[in-house]
Design a protein around this motif. Structure first.
Motif: not given
Length: 604
Positions: A61-88
């Motif tokens: 996952v990538f982060y900047n203080r404007i967009d928050g967490f993101y990943n614009h590459f294939p399966q990126g949205e799924e990885q961001v959701q998984q990250f949010c789940t395991l990080s709380g």
């Protein structure tokens, strides 16, 4: 086989040993991968995503203080959701404080390998020297995260160390304690593209265009690589693509590069013809009389510069076109020769940028040249030297009386002489590769006595050889013994040009030049034609007075002309009723009781 940049190889080497990577430098630029001598350029985020994915990281996952967490590459949205789940983390668009806490939780998890990339990391705080309580808490959290990171399963049937990556322009933009002496951290520097890499990229484009091979193409490619020094890969790539799209001929690429860097397509140096170079010395001799050795030395340097042979024995291709050091008695034509060079090379005396170094004698004078540091008065104004060269890249730079400058100034000059560039206080690189640098000095002419008085070491009675030796000894004494800067003289090399005193045989020529200048001004401003014939009584008086003041050089002759010609001419124009359209001949100059008057006759 793909060749990677040094920072990429270091990242691979240390990836299982470090949990925190601070990547500084050209992080906003395209990154280069070289395969079979062909250059492939990709954005930093894409490179990191591809690399981390290949290493088996399950959540990137990538982060900047404007967009928050993101990943614009294939399966990126799924990885961001998984990250949010395991990080709380409650939502991807998290605040800075929530983001660093989520990153800490994520790197401590044992179930899924995680890599968190903080882009624009320098924007996470206002100043590393003045941390707010919030800044301190955020970076302390990242420090703890680097220490608590664990290994977790990867997609490659192995384990990978969870990691944090911070992208910044300068590591110093972050608190030093985050990375200095932190055994879990590693700073990687992405440098500006080297000359070899730029050449490979240009060659990649050339081959796609099916340029004709041979020595001429190779020379042209190497020239483009040299003049693109300082370009980012993004700039170079887009510039080459634009030339390709517009059907620019190979021989015109250099003009396109000059247009981008300097704001002008034509390089004045390439405009000079062989005929102009052949007559260059004669034109200089018309302006500066009696200094043939100096003029010959200048002509040789300029011819080398125009033909691209200046400094070819050195590794740096971006050095100034030429470096000259004019030394010798005052009033002998040093400044006038620099002015004449500007007129004859660039067509206008305004191409001469003059700096009186007596104005840079204080300890922090170098800041006037390159600009004040951030936070100080004058920061927004920039530097006097860097601004001047930025606005006039094709110019003669005259540093007058260099011995009067503060020694700290010499460090800046060494950088210019070595690399042909200088970084100003705002971080912008200014290039001196199209300039000729001229230093002047009166060192070796006088010495200062214990009582503060100056004693002349040479006079017009000395031969040129004696003057040259005294001046060179004086320069050695000043730069080597007093300043301890022998390297300055080494960079100048054999380009020290010693001017002679004005000799008696040169006086008529100098006098005639100055008189013509006066008469032209009278004609243009008062519409009155005035003649002063050589051989007349008036002429002979001027010559006699000039010969008696040779120790003052050309300025002394100018003072004579002002006293015995300019001032009494002004009286004639104002008090004697000289009218427009009339012509007068000056027959005699009479000096009585400290007053000078002209004896003239009306000729038309």
């Amino acid at each position: 086989m793909t060749k990677k940049m040094a920072w990429m190889e270091s990242l691979e080497t240390c990836q299982q040993m470090k949990s925190l990577f601070i990547i500084e430098g050209q992080v906003s630029d395209l990154q280069a991968l070289v395969t079979d001598e062909k250059v492939n350029l990709i954005p930093m985020e894409q490179y990191l995503n591809d690399y981390l994915q290949k290493e088996g990281y399950q959540n990137i996952v990538f982060y900047n203080r404007i967009d928050g967490f993101y990943n614009h590459f294939p399966q990126g949205e799924e990885q961001v959701q998984q990250f949010c789940t395991l990080s709380g983390c409650e939502e991807p668009r998290a605040s800075m404080a929530a983001a660093v806490k989520a990153a800490r939780e994520a790197v401590r998890n044992l179930s899924s390998s995680v890599a968190v990339v903080f882009d624009l990391a320098s924007l996470m705080l206002a100043s590393p020297a003045h941390l707010t309580d919030a800044d301190l808490e955020n970076f302390a959290t990242l420090f703890l995260a680097s220490r608590e990171s664990v290994t977790a399963p990867s997609t490659n049937a192995g384990f990978r160390m969870n990691k944090l990556l911070l992208l910044v322009e300068h590591a110093a933009d972050l608190p030093e304690w985050l990375y200095h002496s932190n055994p879990y951290a590693r700073v990687l520097t992405v440098p500006k593209p080297s000359g070899g890499l730029r050449l490979q990229l240009i060659r990649t484009y050339a081959e796609s265009r099916y340029w004709n091979g041979g020595s001429e193409q190779e020379r042209r490619l190497k020239n483009l690589a040299a003049i693109s020094d300082g370009f980012s890969l993004l700039e170079l790539d887009r510039l080459l693509a634009q030339c390709l799209d517009r059907g620019t001929a190979p021989e015109d690429y250099a003009d396109a590069f000059n247009l981008y860097r300097y704001g002008r397509r034509e390089n004045p140096w390439s405009r000079l013809t062989s005929e102009e170079l052949q007559s260059f010395g004669a034109r200089l001799a018309e302006d500066v009389i009696g200094q043939e050795p100096a003029i010959n030395a200048v002509v040789n340097v300029i011819k080398r510069s125009v033909k691209g042979l200046s400094g070819v024995q050195h590794s740096s291709s971006g050095r100034p076109k030429g470096v000259l050091f004019f030394a010798g008695p005052t009033g002998t034509g040093k400044t006038e020769l620099a002015k004449s060079m500007a007129r004859n090379l660039f067509g206008n005396e305004s191409a001469l940028l003059r700096f009186d170094m007596s104005e840079y004698s204080q300890e922090h004078s170098d800041q006037r040249l390159i600009g004040s540091p951030p936070g100080y008065v004058g920061y927004q104004a920039g530097g006097e030297l860097t601004n001047a060269v930025k606005n006039h890249p094709f110019s003669i730079l005259l540093f007058d009386e260099i011995e009067k400058a503060h020694p700290s100034i010499m460090d800046k000059f060494l950088q210019i002489l070595d690399d042909g560039r200088l970084t100003d206080s705002k971080g912008e690189t200014i290039y001196f590769s199209e300039t000729v640098i001229v230093f002047t000095s009166n060192a070796g002419i006088y010495r200062t006595l214990p009582n503060g008085m100056r004693q002349a070491l040479i006079t017009p009675e000395n031969s040129y050889e004696e003057i040259e030796q005294a001046v060179r000894d004086g320069l050695h004494e000043y730069f080597v013994n007093r300043l301890g800067r022998a390297e300055t003289l080494n960079r100048i090399g054999n380009n020290i040009i010693v001017f002679d005193y004005i000799r008696p045989e040169s006086v008529p020529g100098i006098l005639n030049k100055q008189i013509h200048s006066v008469m032209r001004a009278v004609q243009e401003n008062a519409r009155v034609h005035v003649e002063l014939e050589p051989g007349s009584a008036a002429w002979e008086l001027l010559v006699d007075r000039a010969l008696n003041g040779l120790e003052f050089g050309g300025r002394g002759i100018g003072n004579i002309v002002e006293k015995y010609l300019v001032n009494p001419l002004a009286v004639c124009l104002t008090d004697e009723g000289w009218a427009e359209g009339q012509s007068y001949a000056i027959e005699e100059i009479v000096e009585e009781n400290g007053t000078v008057r002209l004896v003239t006759s009306l000729t038309g």
